[in-house]
Design a protein around this motif. Structure first.
Motif, short mmCIF file in Angstrom:
data_model
loop_
_atom_site.label_atom_id
_atom_site.label_comp_id
_atom_site.label_asym_id
_atom_site.label_seq_id
_atom_site.Cartn_x
_atom_site.Cartn_y
_atom_site.Cartn_z
N ALA A 165 0.80 -1.18 0.11
CA ALA A 165 -0.17 0.13 0.03
C ALA A 165 1.10 1.11 0.07
N GLY A 166 2.08 1.38 0.93
CA GLY A 166 2.94 2.26 0.86
C GLY A 166 3.31 2.69 -0.62
N MET A 167 4.08 1.71 -1.29
CA MET A 167 4.50 1.70 -2.56
C MET A 167 3.39 2.45 -3.39
N SER A 168 2.24 1.73 -3.42
CA SER A 168 1.22 2.47 -4.24
C SER A 168 0.85 3.65 -3.95
N TRP A 169 0.79 4.44 -2.65
CA TRP A 169 0.58 5.68 -2.69
C TRP A 169 1.78 6.60 -3.08
N LEU A 170 3.14 5.82 -3.20
CA LEU A 170 4.15 6.65 -3.56
C LEU A 170 4.06 7.02 -5.19
N GLY A 171 3.34 5.88 -5.86
CA GLY A 171 3.36 5.87 -7.22
C GLY A 171 2.08 6.79 -7.70
N LEU A 172 1.05 6.68 -6.76
CA LEU A 172 -0.18 7.52 -6.86
C LEU A 172 0.31 9.04 -7.03
N ALA A 173 1.20 9.31 -6.04
CA ALA A 173 1.64 10.86 -5.94
C ALA A 173 2.54 11.01 -7.32
N MET A 174 3.19 10.25 -7.74
CA MET A 174 4.12 10.40 -8.97
C MET A 174 3.35 10.70 -10.20
N PHE A 175 2.17 10.03 -10.36
CA PHE A 175 1.43 9.83 -11.40
C PHE A 175 0.35 10.79 -11.35
N ALA A 176 -0.14 11.10 -10.43
CA ALA A 176 -0.85 12.51 -10.11
C ALA A 176 -0.08 13.67 -10.78
N GLY A 177 1.30 13.65 -10.32
CA GLY A 177 1.96 14.78 -10.85
C GLY A 177 2.29 14.62 -12.54
N LEU A 178 2.36 13.46 -12.95
CA LEU A 178 2.30 13.25 -14.45
C LEU A 178 1.04 13.53 -15.16
N ALA A 179 0.19 13.31 -14.35
CA ALA A 179 -1.43 13.79 -15.21
C ALA A 179 -1.55 15.15 -15.10
N ALA A 180 -1.09 15.85 -14.05
CA ALA A 180 -1.48 17.35 -14.10
C ALA A 180 -0.23 18.01 -15.06
N GLY A 181 0.80 17.36 -15.08
CA GLY A 181 1.81 17.93 -15.78
C GLY A 181 1.61 17.84 -17.40
N THR A 182 1.15 16.76 -17.61
CA THR A 182 0.86 16.53 -19.44
C THR A 182 -0.27 17.23 -19.64
N ALA A 183 -1.29 17.41 -18.77
CA ALA A 183 -2.52 18.43 -19.32
C ALA A 183 -1.90 19.77 -19.29
N ALA A 184 -1.35 20.15 -18.14
CA ALA A 184 -0.80 21.60 -17.94
C ALA A 184 0.37 21.90 -19.27
N GLY A 185 1.27 20.91 -19.58
CA GLY A 185 2.05 21.25 -20.85
C GLY A 185 1.33 21.44 -22.13
N ALA A 186 0.25 20.55 -22.40
CA ALA A 186 -0.46 20.77 -23.60
C ALA A 186 -1.00 22.15 -23.57
N VAL A 187 -1.64 22.34 -22.46
CA VAL A 187 -2.55 23.66 -22.47
C VAL A 187 -1.50 24.93 -22.46
N ILE A 188 -0.38 25.02 -21.88
CA ILE A 188 0.76 25.94 -21.96
C ILE A 188 1.15 26.15 -23.57
N GLU A 189 1.80 24.85 -23.98
CA GLU A 189 2.48 24.81 -25.22
C GLU A 189 1.45 25.56 -26.29
N GLN A 190 0.13 25.22 -26.22
CA GLN A 190 -0.99 25.69 -27.08
C GLN A 190 -1.17 27.20 -27.02
N ASN A 191 -1.24 27.71 -25.76
CA ASN A 191 -1.71 29.04 -25.31
C ASN A 191 -0.48 30.03 -25.35
N ALA A 192 0.56 29.35 -24.62
CA ALA A 192 1.57 30.34 -24.29
C ALA A 192 2.98 29.97 -25.42
N SER A 193 3.61 29.33 -24.92
CA SER A 193 4.61 28.65 -25.80
C SER A 193 5.73 27.83 -24.93
#
Length: 304
Positions: A118-146
């Motif tokens: 369970a502890g390792m699962s929560w570690l991965g959860l935090a990392m992939f939550a960051g990946l999910a937020a980052g990929t969405a943010a990266g797409a939005v920023i690249e399309q609307n800013a640079s």
């Protein structure tokens, strides 16, 4: 990591007219660097503790972002600019290897033996939550800013992580009471589960390198969101299953995860429209989610 995954491939294609194969090689460099760094990351974590490995991993992430910042400067020739991108991918691969390994070592030493999965699962959860937020943010920023803004953010966020955590100021002591295990014996121990993890990771490597480009080839504009959907599926499965994987045999839980992952990737492969592909990415991420803790648990030493 997520910011560059969604924003970098379109930039490579637009600025330098690189082929899909070349972009795939550049993006895949991260996985190669992660693979080559894992053994050294493990030895470092054993010697200095997981906290120090995490700090070094964040430092490598900063260097990766700075490479992207350097690419922005209009003073480089094409070969030098591409070399900087390549170097940035190498640093991010090193960062991933250090953070995943160091994080796992820290979890193993911080939670009760019957809750390691369970502890390792929560570690991965935090990392992939960051990946999910980052990929969405990266797409939005690249399309609307640079991409310039993406690169700057990719340099600042790891620094913020180090300042908030204080890991570098408080390195944890680490016990080596179990002693060293001979290399050949260690290899035989990890080979079966390692092969399963390798096979389950092929899909993730392919998705992270080519999904955005595949959407662009089909003239679908939501490639970054599909990559985010993969990460959201990963996080959702961690939420739903992290407290249960310690209670089922590896053969059952591992088979369920691998079959779910396969279903998702088949949906992406055969998708007639972006909606089906995004749904397949979500299901594939959910299936891939728990493979690491499920197949890693049998490799942990017996607890008294």
């Amino acid at each position: 990591m997520g910011l560059a995954l969604s924003a970098l491939p379109p930039v490579l294609q637009a600025r330098w007219s690189l082929s899909v194969t070349t972009i795939g090689w550049i993006m895949g460099t991260q996985s190669v660097a992660t693979l080559l760094s894992r053994l050294h990351a493990g030895r470092l974590s054993d010697r200095l503790g997981g906290d120090r490995a995490l700090t070094l991993g964040l430092s490598a992430a900063v260097l990766s972002g700075l490479c992207y910042v350097a690419v922005i400067l209009p003073i480089w020739s094409r070969p030098i600019a591409l070399a900087l991108v390549f170097l940035g991918r190498l640093f991010m691969g090193l960062s991933e290897g250090l953070m995943v390994t160091g994080g796992a070592v820290r979890i193993i030493g911080a939670v009760p033996p019957d809750r390691i999965g369970a502890g390792m699962s929560w570690l991965g959860l935090a990392m992939f939550a960051g990946l999910a937020a980052g990929t969405a943010a990266g797409a939005v920023i690249e399309q609307n800013a640079s991409f310039d803004t993406v690169a700057i953010m990719a340099s600042i966020l790891p620094v913020a992580g180090m300042l908030l955590s204080g890991w570098s100021l408080h390195p944890a002591s680490h016990s080596a009471a179990h002693g060293a295990v001979p290399w050949k014996q260690l290899f035989r121990m990890v080979l079966p589960m390692g092969l399963l993890l390798a096979l389950s990771s092929v899909g993730f490597a392919t998705i992270s390198s080519f999904l955005v480009l595949a959407f662009a080839q089909e003239h679908w504009v939501s490639g970054g969101y599909a990559l985010a959907a993969f990460c959201v599926g990963h996080v959702a499965a961690r939420f739903a299953g992290s407290h249960r994987i310690d209670h089922y045999p590896v053969a059952i839980s591992g088979s369920v995860m691998l079959l779910t992952e396969t279903l998702g990737f088949v949906m992406v492969w055969l998708a007639p429209d972006p909606g089906v592909a995004i749904a397949g990415a979500f299901i594939g991420g959910a299936g891939f989610s728990l493979t690491y803790p499920v197949f890693a648990i049998p490799l942990l030493p017996a607890q008294p």
